[in-house]
Design an enzyme around this catalytic site. Structure first.
Site, PDB file in Angstrom:
ATOM      1  N   LYS A 117       0.827  -1.208   0.000  1.00  0.00           N
ATOM      2  CA  LYS A 117       0.000   0.000   0.000  1.00  0.00           C
ATOM      3  C   LYS A 117       0.855   1.248   0.000  1.00  0.00           C
ATOM      4  CE  LYS A 117      -4.314  -1.785   1.938  1.00  0.00           C
ATOM      5  NZ  LYS A 117      -5.206  -1.823   3.116  1.00  0.00           N
ATOM      6  N   LYS A 199      -6.723 -11.471  -9.689  1.00  0.00           N
ATOM      7  CA  LYS A 199      -7.899 -11.578  -8.841  1.00  0.00           C
ATOM      8  C   LYS A 199      -8.998 -10.626  -9.327  1.00  0.00           C
ATOM      9  CE  LYS A 199      -8.751 -11.423  -3.914  1.00  0.00           C
ATOM     10  NZ  LYS A 199      -8.197 -11.282  -2.579  1.00  0.00           N
ATOM     11  N   LYS A 202     -12.727  -4.990  -7.521  1.00  0.00           N
ATOM     12  CA  LYS A 202     -13.737  -3.962  -7.775  1.00  0.00           C
ATOM     13  C   LYS A 202     -13.118  -2.708  -8.377  1.00  0.00           C
ATOM     14  CE  LYS A 202     -13.673  -2.266  -3.014  1.00  0.00           C
ATOM     15  NZ  LYS A 202     -13.143  -3.321  -2.167  1.00  0.00           N
TER      16      LYS A 202
END
Ligand code: TRP
Length: 335
Positions: A117, A199, A202
């Site tokens: 991140k 994967k 969204k």
């Protein structure tokens, strides 16, 4: 005697998000609903965790409500579980501070999610992003949870929560139940429909890559039809053919049939038939969720009632742990 007493306790949390996917549905939402039968469950919308990344305040507020509604629409019964919003239970941040003092800088530096991140959000490497796993440990340890259902990507965070709990217990005497990860199998397996080596996410810029729980039947059918496969035209659960493998996994997860049964069912039939069947099954599974979601979000008062009751129940249990911890670390408590 009350059978409830012997149930193992579960805690899980999901960050508030407006647009959950089929991957989330099969990996978390459906599992959460299944688990409520056999366990005493605490489920939390992790809005405190969410602000480690930049959030639009009005959207965050909206998404917390939507996330609550969506989980209930997926079958979570707020009468059976304790379902709450993290920021409504102040004990999470209280315990987090204390646990932070039992967590080493080096340990947090090794967290792969932090490294990931901070790379992806290089302009906002805030301290909260770094101490995120400590707050997560507090979420779990507050409720003395035995099991923590999570996707595989959270395994390292659960390991850390165990280490923190063991260290605290060793330093201050037995205080926390040592939790165990309960890895949800299907969560890692649902892949993008456009690039089945990645994967399903969204945030994928290609909207055809991802089925959203709230997609219309038409959209779902279209996305399945367009899913990337290969030219072999044989339906099989072969990981070397990731596109068709992914569709088999989806169909299998939705119908409860094994991959072999799926392959047998579609033997001698083309991909067109199979994709249509995957689309139909998917749309059928999600239709009731979509309807219930619409009904719930129209009744904000009801959702707020659930939030309030949930926070009250959670806070009652959480305070027991915080009081114990405060006493053990030596905070003065007047009588
Ligand atoms: N970090 C988890 C995720 O992103 C969400 C989460 C926050 C969580 N606190 C938790 C999961 C406690 C399990 C237990 O998926």
């Amino acid at each position: 005697m009350d059978a409830q007493v012997f149930k193992k306790r579960i805690l899980s949390a999901a960050q508030p998000s407006g647009n959950l996917t089929l991957g989330n549905y099969l990996g978390a939402l459906k599992n959460w609903a299944d688990l409520q039968k056999d366990f005493e469950c605490f489920y939390c919308v992790a809005d405190l965790h969410a602000i480690t990344l930049k959030q639009e305040p009005s959207l965050l507020r909206q998404r917390s409500l939507q996330t609550l509604a969506l989980y209930i629409a997926c079958g979570i019964d707020p009468q059976k579980v304790t379902f709450f919003i993290q920021s409504h239970v102040p004990q999470h941040t209280q315990l987090s501070w204390v646990l932070g003092c039992s967590t080493m800088f080096g340990e947090l530096s090794r967290m792969t999610q932090f490294k990931d991140k901070s790379q992806r959000h290089a302009d906002n490497i805030n301290v909260g992003l770094f101490t995120y796993p400590v707050l997560m440990a507090a979420d779990i340890l507050l409720y003395q949870a035995n099991l923590v259902p999570v996707g595989d990507d959270q395994r390292q965070h659960i390991e850390l929560a165990r280490d923190i709990a063991k260290r605290f217990n060793a330093n201050y005497s037995e205080t926390f139940t040592i939790p165990e990860a309960y890895i949800l199998k299907s969560s890692a397996r649902i892949m993008s429909l456009q690039d089945p080596t990645r994967k399903m996410s969204k945030s994928d810029p290609n909207p055809s890559a991802c089925i959203f729980i709230l997609d219309s039947k038409d959209e779902i059918l279209k996305k399945c039809k367009r899913a990337v496969t290969d030219s072999e035209a044989v339906v099989a659960a072969d990981p070397a053919r990731p596109g068709i493998y992914n569709l088999v996994q989806i169909y299998s997860a939705l119908t409860g049939k094994s991959a072999e049964e799926v392959a047998a069912e579609f033997a001698g039939r083309g991909y067109g038939d199979f994709k249509a069947a995957v689309g139909e099954t998917c749309a059928d599974a999600l239709a009731p969720v979509r309807e219930e979601y619409a009904r719930l979000t129209a009744d904000k008062a009801y959702l707020e009632e659930i939030m309030k009751n949930g926070a009250e129940k959670a806070s009652y249990i959480a305070q027991k742990t915080v009081s114990k911890v405060y006493r053990k670390v030596g905070f003065y408590q007047p009588r």
